[in-house]
Design a protein around this motif. Structure first.
Motif, mmCIF file in Angstrom:
data_model
loop_
_atom_site.group_PDB
_atom_site.id
_atom_site.type_symbol
_atom_site.label_atom_id
_atom_site.label_comp_id
_atom_site.label_asym_id
_atom_site.label_seq_id
_atom_site.Cartn_x
_atom_site.Cartn_y
_atom_site.Cartn_z
ATOM 1 N N UNK A 199 -41.570 30.446 43.039
ATOM 2 C CA UNK A 199 -40.673 31.377 42.354
ATOM 3 C C UNK A 199 -40.135 30.751 41.066
ATOM 4 N N UNK A 200 -39.777 29.456 41.132
ATOM 5 C CA UNK A 200 -39.294 28.776 39.929
ATOM 6 C C UNK A 200 -40.396 28.703 38.866
ATOM 7 N N UNK A 201 -41.618 28.398 39.309
ATOM 8 C CA UNK A 201 -42.735 28.367 38.363
ATOM 9 C C UNK A 201 -42.943 29.741 37.733
ATOM 10 N N UNK A 202 -42.850 30.770 38.553
ATOM 11 C CA UNK A 202 -43.019 32.135 38.040
ATOM 12 C C UNK A 202 -41.919 32.475 37.044
ATOM 13 N N UNK A 203 -40.672 32.048 37.322
ATOM 14 C CA UNK A 203 -39.575 32.296 36.391
ATOM 15 C C UNK A 203 -39.811 31.566 35.069
ATOM 16 N N UNK A 204 -40.248 30.299 35.148
ATOM 17 C CA UNK A 204 -40.524 29.542 33.914
ATOM 18 C C UNK A 204 -41.647 30.207 33.114
ATOM 19 N N UNK A 205 -42.673 30.644 33.816
ATOM 20 C CA UNK A 205 -43.780 31.331 33.134
ATOM 21 C C UNK A 205 -43.275 32.610 32.476
ATOM 22 N N UNK A 206 -42.442 33.358 33.181
ATOM 23 C CA UNK A 206 -41.889 34.598 32.629
ATOM 24 C C UNK A 206 -41.001 34.301 31.422
#
Length: 132
Positions: A43-50
């Motif tokens: 989820x953190x990786x997805x947030x950073x990507x977003x």
């Protein structure tokens, strides 16, 4: 399914079964915790990507606005240049007409001869230009 029935097992066996159940519950809890941590990291990786995608989108919006502005300036410059070219053409046409008009006026009207004044200030005649 119980390993040993609670009615026929001795207290030691019941304790052993309880320990096994406790270990199994702990293992399940550890696995669940690891799964939760993995999901949290994803989820953190997805947030950073977003966030990077949002920043990239903002940068592209700024670049697009700048490009639109430059395109507008270029269009204005082209229109101004076209206007200047049209004015130059019109001025050249007017100048040609003026020159043609002066030539026709000069050729159609005879030149007046200027009177000649002698050394005593008297008018003695006119000088005529005989060159043609």
């Amino acid at each position: 399914m119980d390993i040993v029935s609670s009615t026929s097992a001795s207290p030691a066996a019941q304790y052993g079964v309880a320990q096994l159940r406790l270990q199994q519950a702990r293992r399940i809890a550890d696995q669940a915790e690891q799964a939760a941590q993995t999901l949290q990291a994803q989820a953190q990786d997805a947030r950073r990507t977003a966030e990077r995608a949002d920043e990239n989108a903002r940068s592209l919006d700024v670049a697009s606005a700048q490009a639109q502005s430059e395109a507008g300036k270029a269009r204005q410059g082209a229109a101004a240049l076209q206007s200047v070219n049209q004015m130059e053409t019109q001025l050249a046409t007017v100048a040609d007409r003026i020159v043609a008009g002066q030539q026709s006026v000069q050729s159609s009207t005879p030149a007046k001869a200027a009177p000649v004044v002698n050394t005593q200030g008297q008018l003695t005649g006119t000088v005529v230009n005989t060159t043609a």
